[in-house]
Scaffold this active site. Structure first.
Site, short mmCIF file in Angstrom:
data_model
loop_
_atom_site.label_atom_id
_atom_site.label_comp_id
_atom_site.label_asym_id
_atom_site.label_seq_id
_atom_site.Cartn_x
_atom_site.Cartn_y
_atom_site.Cartn_z
N ASP A 1 45.30 38.72 31.60
CA ASP A 1 46.54 38.02 31.97
C ASP A 1 47.58 38.86 32.70
O ASP A 1 48.70 38.41 32.91
CB ASP A 1 47.18 37.39 30.73
CG ASP A 1 47.57 38.42 29.69
OD1 ASP A 1 47.06 39.54 29.75
OD2 ASP A 1 48.39 38.09 28.81
N GLU A 2 47.23 40.08 33.09
CA GLU A 2 48.21 40.87 33.85
C GLU A 2 47.52 41.85 34.79
O GLU A 2 46.39 42.28 34.54
CB GLU A 2 49.19 41.59 32.94
CG GLU A 2 48.58 42.63 32.04
CD GLU A 2 49.65 43.40 31.26
OE1 GLU A 2 50.70 43.75 31.84
OE2 GLU A 2 49.41 43.67 30.07
N ASP B 1 52.41 39.03 35.22
CA ASP B 1 52.10 38.86 33.80
C ASP B 1 52.16 37.37 33.47
O ASP B 1 53.22 36.75 33.61
CB ASP B 1 53.12 39.64 32.96
CG ASP B 1 52.70 39.77 31.50
OD1 ASP B 1 51.60 39.30 31.16
OD2 ASP B 1 53.48 40.33 30.71
#
Length: 360
Positions: free
Chosen positions: A103-104, A9
Site C-alpha cells: 500500500d505504499e 500511501d
C-alpha cells in the site's frame, strides 16, 4: 539536479478494500484481522481509529476500545491484485518505483514526462487515477528527498496531498517530535528523550560525532535527517532482505507436539513465500512470544541457503529444541529467513552437487 520524490500511501488500505467490496461495512468501524481472543488487528478503518484502534493491536484490546468494531478476515490475494492496479498507474509516470509494501511506494519523478510540469501535478493525477480505477483514496507527499516525502504523505491524511519545498525542509523538521521521524522507532525515541532530544531542532543541535557515539552508524542518518538531508535514491529493484510468517495461538502452548503443530502454519506460509519470490535464505530466525509477552528470538546461519520445505522445518525444530524445557507457555511463534539468495542459483548449485556425486 534537485530531485523530485513522491511518496504514495493508500488510506487504511486493507480496511478500505473491505468497505469498498461490502457496502454494509461503509461508515462502520472495521478491523481486518482475527477476532478471537488472541487475534491481532492487521488494519483499522478510520472510523475505528477514532476509538484508538490501531494495526498490530491485540483484538481483545481493540474490542474493548470499540465494542461495535466489526472484524473481517484478511483477503491478501485481493489486496495484492489491487496493489497491482496501483503499481500500473505509477508506471505510467516513471520507471523509478520503490514499493515499501502493498500500500505504499516511493516514486522518483525528477525526469518529468512531457506535458506535465511538476511533481505536484503528477501526484494529483496519480491520486485521481487510483480513485477512478479502484474506488480507493491515497495520500501523497511531495518533496526533494524520501525522508521528507514520507513525512509529507502523513501530514494530511486521508486523501491528502502535501508538498515540502526545498526552502521549507528545515523549518518543517524543527518542531516534529523525534518519534514522528520515519526511521526512529519507539526504543530509539525513548533513548533520545533520555538524552534531552525531543524534537527535530534538538536533534539538529547535536554533533554527528555525538550521535554516532550514542547510536552507532545510524547516528549519521539521524544527523542528516535532522538537517532535512536524505541522499538515499529511489531503488526500483530494491533487494528484499527477509521474509517470514508468524501466528498467535488461542491458548498458550507448553508441550512439544503442540509447539510443532503450531509451527506448521508459519513454516508452510514462509516456504510458499520463498517459492513465490524465488528466494531463500542462509539465516533462519525463530521468534517466540511467551504468555507474559516476553519476546525472544534465536537465529542460526548456514553455509548455504535452505533449499527445501523439509530442511526449513527440521532446522526450525532444531532451534526450538534449544529452548526446551520451556520456562512458560507460548502465545506466538514465528519463523523468518534472511540473507536471501535466488532460489534458481540454489537449485543450480544443488544440481552441480548431484552431478559431481554421480560422476565421481
Amino acid at each position: 539536479m534537485q530531485r523530485k520524490i513522491i511518496h504514495i500511501d493508500m488510506d487504511a488500505f486493507y480496511a478500505s478494500v473491505e468497505q469498498r467490496d461490502d457496502p454494509a461495512l461503509r461508515g462502520k468501524p472495521v478491523a481486518v484481522g482475527g477476532s478471537r481472543e488472541r487475534g491481532v488487528v492487521a488494519a483499522a478503518s478510520y472510523e475505528a481509529r477514532v476509538f484508538g484502534v490501531r494495526s498490530a493491536m491485540p483484538s481483545s484490546t481493540a474490542r474493548r476500545l470499540c465494542p461495535d468494531l466489526v472484524f473481517v478476515k484478511p483477503r491478501f490475494e485481493v489486496y495484492k491484485a489491487v496493489s497491482g492496479q496501483i503499481r500500473a498507474i505509477f508506471a505510467e509516470y516513471t520507471p523509478l518505483i520503490e514499493p515499501l509494501s502493498l500500500d505504499e511506494a516511493y516514486l522518483d519523478v525528477t525526469e518529468t514526462i512531457p506535458g506535465i510540469a511538476s511533481a505536484t501535478q503528477i501526484a494529483q493525477e496519480i491520486k485521481s487515477k487510483i480513485r477512478e480505477a479502484t474506488g480507493l483514496t491515497a495520500s501523497a507527499g511531495v518533496s526533494y528527498n524520501k525522508f521528507l516525502a514520507k513525512l509529507a504523505s502523513d501530514y494530511d491524511k486521508p486523501d491528502g496531498l502535501f508538498v515540502i519545498k526545498p526552502q521549507q525542509g528545515l523549518a518543517f523538521v524543527e518542531p516534529l517530535k523525534v518519534g514522528q521521524f520515519h526511521g526512529i522507532g519507539k526504543v530509539t525515541a525513548a533513548k533520545m528523550n533520555d538524552l534531552g532530544i525531543f524534537t527535530g531542532l534538538d536533534l539538529r543541535q547535536q554533533t554527528e560525532a555525538f550521535l554516532v557515539q550514542k547510536f552507532g552508524k545510524a547516528g549519521r542518518f539521524y544527523h542528516a535527517i535532522a538537517n532535512a538531508v536524505d541522499d538515499r535514491p529511489v531503488q526500483p529493484d530494491r533487494i528484499r532482505k527477509s521474509t517470514g510468517s508468524e501466528t498467535t495461538f488461542a491458548t498458550d502452548l507448553t508441550e512439544w507436539p503442540d509447539l510443532i503443530d503450531g509451527l506448521a502454519g508459519p513454516i508452510n506460509d514462509l516456504w510458499q513465500d520463498c517459492e513465490r519470490i524465488r528466494s531463500t535464505g542462509r539465516t533462519l530466525t525463530l521468534k517466540v512470544k511467551y504468555a507474559d509477552f516476553q519476546l525472544i528470538t534465536r537465529s542460526r546461519s548456514f553455509g548455504s541457503p535452505i533449499s527445501s520445505h523439509a530442511q526449513l522445518a527440521q532446522c526450525t525444530h532444531d532451534i526450538l529444541q534449544t529452548l526446551m524445557p520451556l520456562p512458560k507457555g507460548v502465545r506466538l511463534l514465528g519463523v523468518s529467513l534472511s540473507n536471501l539468495e535466488s532460489m534458481d542459483g540454489v537449485a543450480s548449485q544443488n544440481e552441480v552437487g548431484k552431478q559431481l556425486t554421480l560422476g565421481f
